[in-house]
Write an enzyme that holds these catalytic residues in place. Structure first.
Site, PDB file in Angstrom:
ATOM      1  N   ASP A 211       0.837  -1.081  -0.164  1.00 57.35           N
ATOM      2  CA  ASP A 211       0.174   0.009  -0.155  1.00 57.35           C
ATOM      3  C   ASP A 211       0.959   1.149  -0.069  1.00 57.35           C
ATOM      4  O   ASP A 211       1.672   1.406   0.823  1.00 57.35           O
ATOM      5  CB  ASP A 211      -1.011   0.091   1.364  1.00 57.35           C
ATOM      6  CG  ASP A 211      -1.782   1.149   1.081  1.00 57.35           C
ATOM      7  OD1 ASP A 211      -2.879   1.243   0.678  1.00 57.35           O
ATOM      8  OD2 ASP A 211      -1.427   2.301   1.805  1.00 57.35           O
TER       9      ASP A 211
ATOM     10  N   TYR B 113       3.279  10.394  -0.323  1.00 54.98           N
ATOM     11  CA  TYR B 113       4.425   9.755   0.453  1.00 54.98           C
ATOM     12  C   TYR B 113       5.523  10.094  -0.312  1.00 54.98           C
ATOM     13  O   TYR B 113       6.493   9.512  -1.109  1.00 54.98           O
ATOM     14  CB  TYR B 113       4.303   8.270   0.787  1.00 54.98           C
ATOM     15  CG  TYR B 113       2.797   7.838   1.383  1.00 54.98           C
ATOM     16  CD1 TYR B 113       2.193   8.524   2.122  1.00 54.98           C
ATOM     17  CD2 TYR B 113       2.635   6.558   1.096  1.00 54.98           C
ATOM     18  CE1 TYR B 113       1.065   8.150   2.539  1.00 54.98           C
ATOM     19  CE2 TYR B 113       1.383   5.978   2.029  1.00 54.98           C
ATOM     20  CZ  TYR B 113       0.585   7.030   2.301  1.00 54.98           C
ATOM     21  OH  TYR B 113      -0.566   6.455   2.977  1.00 54.98           O
TER      22      TYR B 113
ATOM     23  N   GLN C 282      -9.951   2.411   4.206  1.00 58.75           N
ATOM     24  CA  GLN C 282      -8.605   2.386   4.803  1.00 58.75           C
ATOM     25  C   GLN C 282      -8.893   3.572   5.930  1.00 58.75           C
ATOM     26  O   GLN C 282      -8.915   4.684   5.546  1.00 58.75           O
ATOM     27  CB  GLN C 282      -7.462   2.730   3.866  1.00 58.75           C
ATOM     28  CG  GLN C 282      -6.130   2.563   4.571  1.00 58.75           C
ATOM     29  CD  GLN C 282      -4.899   2.699   3.780  1.00 58.75           C
ATOM     30  OE1 GLN C 282      -3.994   3.202   4.140  1.00 58.75           O
ATOM     31  NE2 GLN C 282      -5.007   2.439   2.439  1.00 58.75           N
TER      32      GLN C 282
ATOM     33  N   LYS D 172       9.399   0.267  21.969  1.00 55.14           N
ATOM     34  CA  LYS D 172      10.606   0.800  21.762  1.00 55.14           C
ATOM     35  C   LYS D 172      10.854   2.360  22.088  1.00 55.14           C
ATOM     36  O   LYS D 172      12.180   2.765  21.909  1.00 55.14           O
ATOM     37  CB  LYS D 172      11.163   0.465  20.338  1.00 55.14           C
ATOM     38  CG  LYS D 172      11.426  -1.159  20.257  1.00 55.14           C
ATOM     39  CD  LYS D 172      11.622  -1.462  18.745  1.00 55.14           C
ATOM     40  CE  LYS D 172      11.839  -2.968  18.361  1.00 55.14           C
ATOM     41  NZ  LYS D 172      11.901  -3.194  17.170  1.00 55.14           N
TER      42      LYS D 172
END
Length: 330
Positions: A52, A57, A190, A229
């Protein structure tokens, strides 16, 4: 890997899907193209067949990297999912926000899904992705300046031309989905969903279950914090957007880590990481078809894919949910 039908479309997608936002570098503090290509290929080696991405991006960077990574792989063995409707070129549509591209140049982002622009965006994506069709074409965000019906007339045309296999939406509510459905059948929506961001369970999940629409959950690790983390005082790189979000405020980092400490022993009994446990929990939720998980190198990609091997008994899911119910964020 497990494969699931996306809504009522003919798409079979991997329950763990490679999310390619981070590899575009935009808002994530840069990217290393070689590592990103290797991450995609490592995912495919683990049975992840769905990738995806989106033009926004990295202003085309993520799509280009996906296209490079898929060179030499049989096209019918993978599903390429991309998007349209966010533009950094021009000022048509609805202003969204100011940003910077990967070369640190100021840009304005607009939501725009006019008919001819959708057609152009698809052609641009096909070129960057080095393919002649897109498996799932999704509007990225609703554009309030363009009627939904006009937008999806363009998508229908692309489907009729064979340039896309199925249509989807992102970040739509149920009413918006119904308007799009008046033009063509949607495969999926989505939307953001994670252990700490479950807004969609109120209205959207019941709607999608009732109407047989797939849900692709993005940010299931809440952009990294659910890996365990990220601790209080974590230093983020330049250009990283996360410190400005709710979940990365100091008090919430501490609360989320306390919750993770309670479920970590369960992960350890399964020889799994916290991230793997969280991914598996996500795809077990009612209505969730796919978890979109990003990776910036091959090691991360393999770890993400191996989350599919974890099995959760009903009482173990109940144990997680009990502690989750007690988690409150400020």
């Amino acid at each position: 890997m497990e494969y699931r039908q996306l809504g009522q479309s003919d798409l079979q997608v991997s329950a763990i899907t490679f999310g390619a936002w981070a590899i575009g570098g935009w808002m994530w503090g840069g990217t290393e193209r070689k590592d990103a290509r290797e991450a995609i290929r490592a995912s495919i080696d683990q049975g992840v067949t769905s990738i995806d991405t989106a033009p926004i991006y990295g202003m085309g960077t993520s799509e280009e990297i996906v296209g490079e990574a898929l060179e030499g792989i049989a096209r019918d063995k993978v599903q390429v999912l991309t998007k349209f409707g966010l533009t950094w070129e021009g000022s048509k549509g609805q202003f969204y926000f100011k940003s910077k591209d990967n070369s640190n140049k100021d840009i304005d982002i607009y939501k725009y899904a006019g008919k001819e622009h959708v057609i152009k965006e698809c052609e641009d994506s096909l070129r960057r992705l080095r393919t002649d069709y897109i498996d799932l074409y999704q509007i990225h965000w609703a554009d309030e300046t363009t009627p939904i019906e006009e937008t999806f007339e363009a998508v229908l045309r692309l489907q009729e031309q064979g340039k896309i296999r199925a249509a989807g939406v992102c970040n739509y509510n149920a009413a918006q989905m119904e308007r799009a459905e008046s033009v063509l059948s949607l495969a999926s929506n989505q939307v953001p969903f994670s252990m700490v961001e479950r807004t969609i369970e109120k209205e959207l999940v019941p709607y999608c279950i009732e109407n047989k629409k797939g849900i692709l959950a993005y940010s299931p690790l809440q952009r990294g914090i659910l890996t365990g983390k990220i601790k209080p005082g974590h230093q983020f790189g330049e250009g990283d957007h996360r410190p400005g979000t709710k979940f990365y405020q100091p008090d919430n980092i501490a609360r989320i880590n306390a919750f993770l400490g309670l479920i970590k022993p369960l992960a350890e009994t399964k020889n799994a990481t916290l991230a793997q446990l969280v991914i598996r929990w996500t795809i077990e939720r009612p209505g969730i078809t796919v978890a979109l998980v990003g990776a910036r190198d091959a090691g991360q990609a393999v770890q993400n894919a191996k989350a599919i091997d974890i099995k959760l008994a009903p009482e173990e899911i109940d144990f997680i949910n009990k502690h989750l119910h007690a988690l409150t964020l400020v």
